[in-house]
Design an enzyme around this catalytic site. Structure first.
Site, PDB file in Angstrom:
ATOM      1  N   ASN A 134       0.878  -1.179   0.000  1.00 49.22           N
ATOM      2  CA  ASN A 134       0.000   0.000   0.000  1.00 49.22           C
ATOM      3  C   ASN A 134       0.907   1.217   0.000  1.00 49.22           C
ATOM      4  O   ASN A 134       1.527   1.524   1.022  1.00 49.22           O
ATOM      5  CB  ASN A 134      -0.901  -0.033   1.241  1.00 49.22           C
ATOM      6  CG  ASN A 134      -1.715   1.247   1.398  1.00 49.22           C
ATOM      7  OD1 ASN A 134      -1.750   2.089   0.501  1.00 49.22           O
ATOM      8  ND2 ASN A 134      -2.374   1.384   2.545  1.00 49.22           N
TER       9      ASN A 134
ATOM     10  N   LYS B  23       0.074   4.257  -0.196  1.00 49.86           N
ATOM     11  CA  LYS B  23      -0.553   5.453   0.402  1.00 49.86           C
ATOM     12  C   LYS B  23      -0.309   6.646  -0.528  1.00 49.86           C
ATOM     13  O   LYS B  23      -0.299   6.465  -1.754  1.00 49.86           O
ATOM     14  CB  LYS B  23      -0.027   5.663   1.825  1.00 49.86           C
ATOM     15  CG  LYS B  23      -0.152   4.365   2.656  1.00 49.86           C
ATOM     16  CD  LYS B  23       0.021   4.517   4.116  1.00 49.86           C
ATOM     17  CE  LYS B  23      -0.149   3.151   4.787  1.00 49.86           C
ATOM     18  NZ  LYS B  23      -0.125   3.202   6.230  1.00 49.86           N
TER      19      LYS B  23
ATOM     20  N   HIS C 234      -9.532   1.138   4.776  1.00 50.14           N
ATOM     21  CA  HIS C 234      -8.232   1.258   5.443  1.00 50.14           C
ATOM     22  C   HIS C 234      -8.375   2.156   6.673  1.00 50.14           C
ATOM     23  O   HIS C 234      -9.177   3.089   6.698  1.00 50.14           O
ATOM     24  CB  HIS C 234      -7.195   1.844   4.475  1.00 50.14           C
ATOM     25  CG  HIS C 234      -5.811   1.792   5.037  1.00 50.14           C
ATOM     26  ND1 HIS C 234      -5.322   2.790   5.848  1.00 50.14           N
ATOM     27  CD2 HIS C 234      -4.841   0.854   4.958  1.00 50.14           C
ATOM     28  CE1 HIS C 234      -4.096   2.452   6.220  1.00 50.14           C
ATOM     29  NE2 HIS C 234      -3.783   1.284   5.697  1.00 50.14           N
TER      30      HIS C 234
ATOM     31  N   GLU D  22      -6.737   4.606   7.639  1.00 55.89           N
ATOM     32  CA  GLU D  22      -6.628   6.052   7.394  1.00 55.89           C
ATOM     33  C   GLU D  22      -7.897   6.595   6.748  1.00 55.89           C
ATOM     34  O   GLU D  22      -8.254   7.761   6.967  1.00 55.89           O
ATOM     35  CB  GLU D  22      -5.373   6.324   6.554  1.00 55.89           C
ATOM     36  CG  GLU D  22      -4.113   6.152   7.413  1.00 55.89           C
ATOM     37  CD  GLU D  22      -2.945   5.465   6.726  1.00 55.89           C
ATOM     38  OE1 GLU D  22      -2.851   5.508   5.492  1.00 55.89           O
ATOM     39  OE2 GLU D  22      -2.104   4.871   7.437  1.00 55.89           O
TER      40      GLU D  22
ATOM     41  N   GLU E 133      -5.606  -5.226  10.165  1.00 56.28           N
ATOM     42  CA  GLU E 133      -4.594  -4.208  10.434  1.00 56.28           C
ATOM     43  C   GLU E 133      -4.888  -3.565  11.792  1.00 56.28           C
ATOM     44  O   GLU E 133      -5.786  -2.720  11.891  1.00 56.28           O
ATOM     45  CB  GLU E 133      -4.608  -3.135   9.339  1.00 56.28           C
ATOM     46  CG  GLU E 133      -4.221  -3.674   7.976  1.00 56.28           C
ATOM     47  CD  GLU E 133      -3.559  -2.611   7.097  1.00 56.28           C
ATOM     48  OE1 GLU E 133      -2.522  -2.924   6.512  1.00 56.28           O
ATOM     49  OE2 GLU E 133      -4.071  -1.478   7.015  1.00 56.28           O
TER      50      GLU E 133
ATOM     51  N   GLY F 144       2.395   1.973  10.876  1.00 58.13           N
ATOM     52  CA  GLY F 144       3.395   3.028  10.753  1.00 58.13           C
ATOM     53  C   GLY F 144       4.109   3.354  12.053  1.00 58.13           C
ATOM     54  O   GLY F 144       4.850   4.334  12.131  1.00 58.13           O
TER      55      GLY F 144
ATOM     56  N   SER G  58       3.332  -2.504  10.181  1.00 54.51           N
ATOM     57  CA  SER G  58       4.752  -2.606  10.527  1.00 54.51           C
ATOM     58  C   SER G  58       5.395  -3.924  10.084  1.00 54.51           C
ATOM     59  O   SER G  58       6.233  -4.477  10.789  1.00 54.51           O
ATOM     60  CB  SER G  58       4.962  -2.359  12.024  1.00 54.51           C
ATOM     61  OG  SER G  58       4.502  -1.068  12.375  1.00 54.51           O
TER      62      SER G  58
ATOM     63  N   GLY H 136       4.916   1.226   4.553  1.00 53.47           N
ATOM     64  CA  GLY H 136       6.210   1.874   4.322  1.00 53.47           C
ATOM     65  C   GLY H 136       7.242   1.003   3.628  1.00 53.47           C
ATOM     66  O   GLY H 136       7.944   1.467   2.711  1.00 53.47           O
TER      67      GLY H 136
HETATM   68  P1  13P Z   1       3.018   0.161   7.677  1.00 53.18           P
HETATM   69  O1  13P Z   1       3.507  -1.128   7.062  1.00 53.18           O
HETATM   70  O2  13P Z   1       3.789   1.359   7.223  1.00 53.18           O
HETATM   71  O3  13P Z   1       2.861   0.036   9.153  1.00 53.18           O
HETATM   72  O4  13P Z   1       1.537   0.405   7.090  1.00 53.18           O
HETATM   73  C1  13P Z   1       0.630  -0.649   7.114  1.00 53.18           C
HETATM   74  C2  13P Z   1      -0.543  -0.281   6.313  1.00 53.18           C
HETATM   75  O5  13P Z   1      -1.258   0.646   6.627  1.00 53.18           O
HETATM   76  C3  13P Z   1      -0.798  -1.079   5.097  1.00 53.18           C
HETATM   77  O6  13P Z   1      -2.071  -0.818   4.579  1.00 53.18           O
END
Ligand code: 13P
Length: 234
Positions: A7, A9, A85, A87, A154, A160, A196, A218
């Protein structure tokens, strides 16, 4: 065989995606690789990597400035879309009800929805983790779904943050999701873990029963971090 989804983002450019596709083209894997990228990159082509969006509108068309429909996303070349998601739930107010409507839109347009569920830190501390996960699964999946869907667990507090739940916490959450899906008559629905994930923990996480792959934020942006995740499992 696992599903390794990235992802991106709100990161990257078309050139970054083309470079990533180039670098991934030489790796030898039977895993399914999906990259969920910003709308502007959805028409970048790859034989080996499936492209997905990160969200879609709950509406089919009309006066919804700034929104992008499932049909448009499919027309641009995407095969998947993330829905619900953390976010989008946090910044755009998505609820299980809107997530379910979006999932209906995705399925009606031939997209496989990657439906995200997971608890916030407040919910975790209030002992509500299992309730939030189960209601997320039950309420976010359209009734009588026949087409393929993917679920992503998640834990929202870990995204993150460099934090991951314990092995047992992931195992318990994924067992609950698997049992809930069975109870809903859905068999063979893959369940991914996200938050993560990195090269150093991917293999261990994917060895946990009922973890069918990972959704990576990330660490999916750079090939030297993403490739070790893809090759950490067969
Ligand atoms: P991270 O891997 O950066 O923690 O993000 C996870 C995520 O939101 C994948 O959709």
């Amino acid at each position: 065989m696992k599903i390794i989804a990235g992802n991106w983002k709100m990161n990257g450019t078309r050139t970054n995606l083309e470079n990533m596709i180039n670098e991934l083209s030489s790796i030898n894997t039977e895993n399914t690789i999906i990259l969920c990228v910003p709308y502007t990159m959805l028409n970048v082509k790859s034989d080996k990597i499936a492209i997905g969006a990160q969200d879609i509108s709950q509406h089919t068309h009309g006066a919804y400035t700034g929104e992008v429909s499932a049909q448009m996303v499919a027309d641009a070349g995407a095969k998947y879309t993330i829905i619900g998601h953390s976010e989008c739930r946090q910044y755009h107010g998505d609820t299980n009800d809107t997530v379910r409507t979006k999932a209906e839109q995705a399925l009606a347009n031939g997209l496989t929805p990657i439906i995200c569920v997971g608890e916030t830190m407040d919910e975790k501390q209030a002992g509500k983790t299992m309730t939030i996960i189960e209601s997320g699964v039950r309420e976010s999946i359209p009734l009588d779904t026949k087409s393929p869907i993917i679920i992503a667990y998640e834990p929202r507090w870990a995204i993150g943050a460099g934090l991951t739940p314990t092995h047992d916490e992931i195992a318990t959450a994924h067992t609950l999701i698997a049992n809930t899906l069975t109870d809903m008559g859905l068999t063979g629905t893959p369940v991914l873990y996200g938050a993560s994930v990195k090269g150093s923990n991917a293999a261990e996480i994917m060895s946990i029963p009922n973890v069918d792959g990972v959704l990576v934020g990330g660490a999916s942006l750079k090939s030297d971090e993403f490739i070790p995740i893809i090759t950490s499992v067969k």
